[in-house]
Write an enzyme that holds these catalytic residues in place. Structure first.
Site, short mmCIF file in Angstrom:
data_model
loop_
_atom_site.label_atom_id
_atom_site.label_comp_id
_atom_site.label_asym_id
_atom_site.label_seq_id
_atom_site.Cartn_x
_atom_site.Cartn_y
_atom_site.Cartn_z
N ASP A 142 0.90 -1.15 -0.12
CA ASP A 142 -0.01 -0.04 -0.11
C ASP A 142 1.10 1.13 -0.02
O ASP A 142 1.60 1.49 1.03
CB ASP A 142 -0.86 0.10 1.36
CG ASP A 142 -2.08 1.05 1.24
OD1 ASP A 142 -1.94 2.15 0.39
OD2 ASP A 142 -2.98 0.81 1.86
N ARG A 144 0.04 4.42 -0.28
CA ARG A 144 -0.71 5.65 -0.12
C ARG A 144 0.08 6.34 1.08
O ARG A 144 0.34 5.92 2.06
CB ARG A 144 -2.02 5.48 0.06
CG ARG A 144 -2.78 4.98 -0.97
CD ARG A 144 -4.41 4.54 -0.77
NE ARG A 144 -4.41 3.29 0.06
CZ ARG A 144 -5.78 2.99 0.36
NH1 ARG A 144 -6.48 3.51 0.29
NH2 ARG A 144 -5.52 1.99 1.40
#
Ligand SMILES: [Zn+2]
Length: 222
Positions: A142, A144
């Site tokens: 991930d 982000r």
């Protein structure tokens, strides 16, 4: 010790009336920014009392904040491989009810980009889960970052928030950037046959608070 946050400034703000496919409508005020660290065109949507120009004497309640990561396939085309479209629709209404901001973050596919996300879908069809597929493509599970979300909040004059999210990483990252998260409120579960595996993976691997009605589906907030 909070991270030192580079200053961003509001670039423009314009009223933007919204109407969704199901007929739900809400007034919004959309903000653009200068100085966001990744140089992407992220947006903030002021909703409810925040859809109007800011009052002299402040607001009655803490803003409800939803950082939503862009998902072209889910947000625009109604893809059923994920729950992004229904989450976006739910978030707009819940924020409009109490006042706050939806932060629309241009980090498609957990930050790996649109084409790579489609490549990851292909790998998922061979049996990998969403996190394993990103790693197989040479990306992080991930990627982000919510640093720009914190920059946008500061530019909007917001330092204390109620956070609408099932993702404990969002609260953690925002707190590290000096944002006070008074409460974290879960979103609804938007379960379908096509996204059941994806949601179960999010609950298991990302420690999301999702009650999928499965024995292992409920995971307590971190
Ligand atoms: Zn999605």
């Amino acid at each position: 010790m909070p991270l030192r946050l580079p200053t961003a400034m509001i670039r423009t703000q314009v009223p933007l009336p919204l109407r969704f496919a199901d007929g739900y409508a809400a007034d919004a005020r959309v903000y653009s920014f200068d100085g966001l660290v990744d140089g992407r065109e992220h947006l903030a949507f002021g909703l409810g009392d925040r859809a109007a120009a800011s009052p002299e004497d402040g607001y009655a309640s803490l803003p409800l904040i939803r950082p939503h990561s862009e998902c072209l396939t889910g947000d625009v085309f109604g893809s059923q491989r994920c729950d992004c479209g229904p989450q976006l629709r739910e978030a707009v209404e819940r924020i409009a009810d109490v006042g706050g901001y939806l932060l629309y973050l241009r980090q498609e596919g957990r930050g790996i980009g649109l084409y790579a996300k489609l490549d990851a879908y292909g790998l998922q069809d061979t049996g990998l889960d969403t996190y394993e597929a990103n790693v197989a493509l040479g990306h992080g599970e991930d990627e982000r970052s919510y640093l720009v979300a914190a920059q946008m909040l500061r530019a909007l004059g917001v330092s204390r928030i109620d956070l609408l999210s099932n993702n404990p990483d969002k609260a953690r990252q925002l707190r590290r950037c000096g944002v006070t998260v008074a409460q974290q409120l879960p979103t609804g579960v938007h379960l379908s046959a096509a996204n059941a595996r994806y949601l179960a993976t999010k609950a298991r691997r990302g420690a999301h608070t999702l009650d999928l009605g499965l024995p292992e589906g409920r995971i307590a907030p971190a």
